[in-house]
Design a protein around this motif. Sequence first.
Motif, mmCIF file in Angstrom:
data_model
loop_
_atom_site.group_PDB
_atom_site.id
_atom_site.type_symbol
_atom_site.label_atom_id
_atom_site.label_comp_id
_atom_site.label_asym_id
_atom_site.label_seq_id
_atom_site.Cartn_x
_atom_site.Cartn_y
_atom_site.Cartn_z
ATOM 1 N N GLN A 208 0.809 -1.221 0.000
ATOM 2 C CA GLN A 208 0.000 0.000 0.000
ATOM 3 C C GLN A 208 0.842 1.270 0.000
ATOM 4 N N GLY A 209 2.152 1.133 -0.007
ATOM 5 C CA GLY A 209 3.018 2.294 0.000
ATOM 6 C C GLY A 209 3.085 2.999 1.331
ATOM 7 N N VAL A 210 2.865 2.250 2.415
ATOM 8 C CA VAL A 210 2.877 2.825 3.765
ATOM 9 C C VAL A 210 4.237 2.564 4.416
ATOM 10 N N SER A 211 4.862 3.619 4.912
ATOM 11 C CA SER A 211 6.097 3.471 5.673
ATOM 12 C C SER A 211 5.800 2.671 6.941
ATOM 13 N N CYS A 212 6.590 1.630 7.189
ATOM 14 C CA CYS A 212 6.223 0.697 8.261
ATOM 15 C C CYS A 212 7.458 0.106 8.923
ATOM 16 N N SER A 213 7.395 -0.077 10.228
ATOM 17 C CA SER A 213 8.365 -0.873 10.975
ATOM 18 C C SER A 213 7.574 -1.892 11.788
ATOM 19 N N SER A 214 8.221 -2.996 12.136
ATOM 20 C CA SER A 214 7.449 -4.052 12.791
ATOM 21 C C SER A 214 8.320 -4.817 13.774
ATOM 22 N N GLU A 215 7.649 -5.436 14.757
ATOM 23 C CA GLU A 215 8.331 -6.255 15.750
ATOM 24 C C GLU A 215 7.344 -7.244 16.344
#
Length: 279
Positions: free
Chosen positions: A87-94
């Motif tokens: 979706q073109g969303v800047s994302c970080s994850s954990e």
Amino acid sequence: MGVQGIKSILIGVSPELERPSAAAAYGLSLARSASAHASISALSPEMTLTHAFVSSTAAGLVAAENRRLLEQARAAVEKIRQDAMAQGVSCSSEAIQKHYALLASSFTKRVRTHDLVIVDAEPDSLSLRRGLLEEALFNGGRPMLVIPPNVETFRVQNILVAWDGSAKATRAVNDALPFLRAADHVEVLSVIGEKDMSRSVPGADLAPHLARHGVNCTVKDLSTPNGDAAEIVRSQAAMNRADLIVMGAYVHSRLRQLVLGGVTQAMLRDCSIPLMLSY
């Protein structure tokens, strides 16, 4: 109209949910609308053995289950990360797995470095997920969006503000300003008869303040003969086809801050519309 002023969103998901996380889908939709960064935290409470004398077999089973749950959390967060990229969303994850108290504390600290936190609704007031929700709400210092099942797209065409003139309601309105400004229409609803509001600020006094912020709003006072303010709020929101309900969150006990007030509890137990809470 896109949402302005939201730059950092924390989305907390529980991988053991039997359904896909509405909070994740809704949060990515909001992040896309606001051009915001989405931080995804998959929360997995670590199972422990409380008895001092346990067999190695039992300990091994618990360890294996914790590994399975952690892998489940990692898979869930990776799926959301892939959706964000698409979706073109800047994302970080954990994926976080800790003992419950440490998990709650860790997630709450994460909340404090974001503009808001988004979580899935949890009707059961005694569940671990509800405990994590309440800890983040009452000790995180940021507003919380609680998303019911199957609501996966962010929209704020119509918003209902549950207004009682209190400091907590004031904080909720201020926190919600980015959404209120983006809405086509906002209704400020005061429920009369549920509590003494003689010393509160009436909704009519709030309306000019919101108008100066570019919010198109109307004011309504409704009485509740049976004292069920939550039902009045839900009914009015449904009548208005509201996309979001904004309200302050309350507790009854100063000794234990996670004892929710009656209306807050009722709304968390049964609300089919996204609910924005501030404390």
